[in-house]
Design an enzyme around this catalytic site. Structure first.
Site, PDB file in Angstrom:
ATOM      1  N   HIS A 148      47.689  33.153  41.379  1.00 51.94           N
ATOM      2  CA  HIS A 148      48.390  31.868  41.206  1.00 51.94           C
ATOM      3  C   HIS A 148      48.270  30.972  42.430  1.00 51.94           C
ATOM      4  O   HIS A 148      49.050  30.026  42.578  1.00 51.94           O
ATOM      5  CB  HIS A 148      49.857  32.105  40.855  1.00 51.94           C
ATOM      6  CG  HIS A 148      50.012  32.754  39.519  1.00 51.94           C
ATOM      7  ND1 HIS A 148      49.966  32.056  38.337  1.00 51.94           N
ATOM      8  CD2 HIS A 148      50.132  34.063  39.179  1.00 51.94           C
ATOM      9  CE1 HIS A 148      50.087  32.889  37.321  1.00 51.94           C
ATOM     10  NE2 HIS A 148      50.186  34.115  37.798  1.00 51.94           N
TER      11      HIS A 148
ATOM     12  N   THR B 254      41.617  34.893  40.214  1.00 47.25           N
ATOM     13  CA  THR B 254      41.167  34.632  38.843  1.00 47.25           C
ATOM     14  C   THR B 254      40.342  33.349  38.818  1.00 47.25           C
ATOM     15  O   THR B 254      40.531  32.466  39.654  1.00 47.25           O
ATOM     16  CB  THR B 254      42.359  34.489  37.871  1.00 47.25           C
ATOM     17  OG1 THR B 254      41.854  34.318  36.545  1.00 47.25           O
ATOM     18  CG2 THR B 254      43.227  33.275  38.178  1.00 47.25           C
TER      19      THR B 254
ATOM     20  N   LYS C  31      42.631  30.229  35.983  1.00 46.60           N
ATOM     21  CA  LYS C  31      43.800  29.355  36.147  1.00 46.60           C
ATOM     22  C   LYS C  31      43.361  28.081  36.873  1.00 46.60           C
ATOM     23  O   LYS C  31      42.801  27.190  36.239  1.00 46.60           O
ATOM     24  CB  LYS C  31      44.929  30.134  36.830  1.00 46.60           C
ATOM     25  CG  LYS C  31      45.357  31.341  35.968  1.00 46.60           C
ATOM     26  CD  LYS C  31      46.574  32.048  36.469  1.00 46.60           C
ATOM     27  CE  LYS C  31      46.790  33.403  35.830  1.00 46.60           C
ATOM     28  NZ  LYS C  31      47.230  33.356  34.431  1.00 46.60           N
TER      29      LYS C  31
ATOM     30  N   THR D  88      30.204  44.236  28.839  1.00 48.87           N
ATOM     31  CA  THR D  88      29.254  43.113  28.919  1.00 48.87           C
ATOM     32  C   THR D  88      29.730  42.121  29.968  1.00 48.87           C
ATOM     33  O   THR D  88      30.917  41.779  30.006  1.00 48.87           O
ATOM     34  CB  THR D  88      29.176  42.426  27.541  1.00 48.87           C
ATOM     35  OG1 THR D  88      28.766  43.406  26.588  1.00 48.87           O
ATOM     36  CG2 THR D  88      28.187  41.270  27.552  1.00 48.87           C
TER      37      THR D  88
HETATM   38  N1  PMP Z   1      47.660  38.715  38.400  1.00 44.44           N
HETATM   39  C1  PMP Z   1      48.734  37.932  38.172  1.00 44.44           C
HETATM   40  C2  PMP Z   1      49.780  37.845  39.230  1.00 44.44           C
HETATM   41  C3  PMP Z   1      48.868  37.214  36.967  1.00 44.44           C
HETATM   42  O1  PMP Z   1      49.938  36.465  36.747  1.00 44.44           O
HETATM   43  C4  PMP Z   1      47.844  37.320  35.991  1.00 44.44           C
HETATM   44  C5  PMP Z   1      47.882  36.580  34.659  1.00 44.44           C
HETATM   45  N2  PMP Z   1      48.857  35.746  34.389  1.00 44.44           N
HETATM   46  C6  PMP Z   1      46.748  38.137  36.265  1.00 44.44           C
HETATM   47  C7  PMP Z   1      46.686  38.817  37.464  1.00 44.44           C
HETATM   48  C8  PMP Z   1      45.644  38.263  35.272  1.00 44.44           C
HETATM   49  O2  PMP Z   1      44.748  37.205  35.426  1.00 44.44           O
HETATM   50  P1  PMP Z   1      43.874  36.688  34.157  1.00 44.44           P
HETATM   51  O3  PMP Z   1      44.747  35.748  33.425  1.00 44.44           O
HETATM   52  O4  PMP Z   1      42.673  36.085  34.775  1.00 44.44           O
HETATM   53  O5  PMP Z   1      43.563  37.923  33.362  1.00 44.44           O
END
Ligand code: PMP
Length: 418
Positions: free
Chosen positions: A229, A257, A260, A290
């Site tokens: 985040h 990620t 986001k 994959t």
């Molecule tokens: N870590 C945290 C702190 C998250 O809040 C989230 C998803 N909300 C993830 C990992 C997973 O990331 P992704 O949405 O890319 O799967």
């Protein structure tokens, strides 16, 4: 033949009925106010944060997207994806090991390693898979490893730690003294791994990165920081809170990620070359799947590169966040404490938060998904508002008016929550 368990020995009325079981379980969720409904949306390209919602003729304003900067609609990102589709087609056609290792993946990983000042990076299908795969492999394969995990860590980190079968200690949220006491009680010779987040998305607070690195260094522990985040949003080049606080070089692993603030999809870790090579070589969640479509990798690289060079989206984002927080507080809406771009609004009841969300949508064309247990503790159900640089002043006015009307109609709020 052993007939004790043959279906013939069970009266038809006593047989397990799967659909009856599923219906019963779903009825329990509904009674508890925790049944999830998904709004069917069609995002309007080029008109972020507007989207069409099924059953509505007017577009809705989305106030709960994790496309925090609207990069999923940014022209440079769209162009990179279009070009990559024309050049390389749609899917990767294989695992990274067997024909699915394209130049787009390799270039994206270089870009991410550079972003975090690390030797190497490794991309996975999602951020969730990244945490599960990396942590289960690291903690599971380092002999005698003890994991120290913040009590509010995300489900994906918990899954990875659990699947590692390593010994674990849970430290109180952001409590560095508790972490140190736990470490001090353990065998100094055993490998240790501290797992925590920078921005905790539900409580909108920030992990004490420097203090945790200090303790980890004193006890020779590795550190694993989830910046899901925060990447794209904080720091001079958008590498996250660790960059902002000058701590990137002290962290063993930085996880992020691409789904986001970077507006695409996928997850990654950045770390030393041997650590990345180790995870690449051993993690089932990396090996047996994959690889992401090359066009997604190309789009993500364009997004990371753009936000590395441009701070204007981050600046405008912080301005809109500050405006939304102060305007809602002025209106007496119970905005919870937040050190970040996330704006949680306290409701405290599962049924009520759902009703408020429905009314915002139906009467005001505003979409904010309710947040319920188990994502947050019972009794702390909330709305979580995510302003973006693309929300206009008029949309902010509209949000404040609508929330005020709905909260007043329910005799709610008009106070400052803890
Ligand atoms: N870590 C945290 C702190 C998250 O809040 C989230 C998803 N909300 C993830 C990992 C997973 O990331 P992704 O949405 O890319 O799967």
């Amino acid at each position: 033949m052993d007939t004790r368990f043959s279906s013939h020995s069970v009266a038809p009325s006593d047989r397990f009925d799967p659909d009856q079981f599923f219906r019963g379980s779903l009825a329990d969720l509904k009674a508890d106010g925790r049944y999830r409904t998904f709004l069917e949306l069609e995002r309007r390209a080029g008109q972020f944060p507007l989207a069409d919602a099924s059953g509505r003729s007017d577009p809705v304003v989305v106030w709960c997207s994790n496309d925090y900067l609207g990069m999923g609609q940014h022209p440079a990102v769209l162009k990179a994806m279009h070009e990559a589709i024309d050049r390389a087609g749609t899917g990767a056609g294989g695992t990274r090991n067997i024909s699915g290792n394209t130049r787009d993946h390799v270039l994206l990983e270089r870009e991410l390693a550079d972003l975090h000042g690390k030797e190497a990076a490794l991309v996975f299908a999602t951020g969730y898979v990244t945490n599960e795969a990396a942590l289960s492999t690291l903690a599971g394969m380092i002999p005698g490893c003890i994991v120290y995990s913040d009590t509010l860590n995300h489900a994906s980190m918990i899954a990875g730690i659990r699947h590692s079968k390593a010994e674990k200690r849970i430290f109180r949220h952001n409590d560095v003294e508790h972490l140190e006491r736990l470490m001090a009680a353990d065998d100094p010779a055993r490998p240790k791994l501290v797992c925590f987040e920078s921005v905790y998305s539900m409580d909108a607070d920030v992990g004490p990165i420097k203090a945790i690195c200090d303790v980890a260094e004193r006890y020779g522990a590795m550190t694993y920081l989830d910046e899901v985040h925060a990447v794209g949003l904080y720091g001079e080049r958008g590498a996250g809170v660790a960059e902002r606080e000058g701590q990137m070089h002290r962290l063993t692993v930085i996880q992020g990620t691409l789904g986001k603030a970077f507006g695409c999809g996928g997850g990654y870790i950045a770390a030393s070359a041997p650590l990345i090579d180790f995870v690449r070589s051993h993690a089932p969640g990396f090996i047996f799947t994959t690889s992401m479509p090359p066009a997604v990798a190309a789009a993500a690289r364009a997004s990371v590169a753009h936000l590395k060079a441009s701070g204007s989206e981050r600046k405008r984002h912080q301005e809109v966040v500050a405006t939304v927080k102060s305007r809602l507080k002025e209106a007496g809406i119970p905005v919870m404490q937040s050190e970040t771009h996330l704006v949680p609004v306290f409701v405290g009841d599962a049924h009520l938060v759902r009703r408020i969300s429905d009314e915002l949508l139906q009467r005001h064309g505003i979409y904010i998904q309710p947040i319920n247990y188990p994502t947050v503790p019972r009794g702390t159900e909330r709305l979580r508002i995510t302003p973006t640089p693309l929300h206009t002043d008029e949309q902010v006015d509209h949000l404040v008016e609508a929330l005020t009307a709905v909260f007043q109609a329910h005799g709610l709020g008009i106070r400052q929550a803890a």
